[in-house]
Design a protein around this motif. Sequence first.
Motif: not given
Length: 295
Positions: A94-121
């Motif tokens: 909120t504004g210049d403050h936050n409750i807590a902040a953390r860096p991201v160490a790892r991440m993962i997307a749904d394997p069926q998600y095609a991030p560079y494909a044209p948008v579709s259902p």
Amino acid sequence: MHPRNLLRMILPLVLGMTLLAPLASAQSGLDSLSRRSDLFGWEAVGKVHIGKTGYCTGVLITPDLVLTAGHCIFDRGAKKPHDPSELTFLAGQTGDHNIAARPVARMIADPQYAPYAPVSPQTVRHDVALLQLATPIPSSIAAWFRVGTAGGKGAQVSVVSYARGRADTLSWQRDCTVFGHAQGLIGFDCDVDHGSSGAPVFDRTGVSAGQRAQIVSLVSSGERSNGKVRAYGMELPSIVAQLKANLRSGRGVIEGKAAPTQSARMLKPNQRSAPETGKPRILNGGSSGAKFLRP
């Protein structure tokens, strides 16, 4: 709603939608959570800060896992994932403050998600990612939410999000409505805009009975026409369960390749965070010319 009818609604959106117009100065149905007391109960919703200027909305589903939109973790221009060190989660900013902040160490997307494909259902249906934080945020600071199943047409939902025009203050729309739910796609008339990508859509029907709200979808895309907003998301339970399993096994996990940058280093609760220096990027959805909510 019959699956074909919902698909008939969503196809014009994802194949040729117009850009969302900026929110008007008077936003109906949105409560600004600008004070610490306003955030009570919503501390687990926060901003996913991406690089120097990008952002999405995210939400804690365990003390160290943030749920957000899959497209938030990919750089479509460079056609590669962001390095996790470029991302920081700011709980309850909120504004210049936050409750807590953390860096991201790892991440993962749904394997069926095609991030560079044209948008579709299909891309909307699988537009989900999990971010694992470098260190947990205790539930005593920000109580995480469980994932549940959305109701059918006419069900009441609620959204907590950031967006263009309100990028540094969470806003809560207490009541909006599901207008379609079929084949893993959910349509709702919640007031969202650029930067709301990954915002949690809540079912609050059990709150009056003492139950906590549940996340039933995420904002993936949307359009504004004649003053009305139609937003689209996905069913979550099976996707989230699979992502958690993949995260445990390491399958498809994007690991950090560098030490956290200055903007991604951990901030203490209520420590002043870096101000937003630019506007969210609006990226094309491919050769179809579709537009998509992007950080």
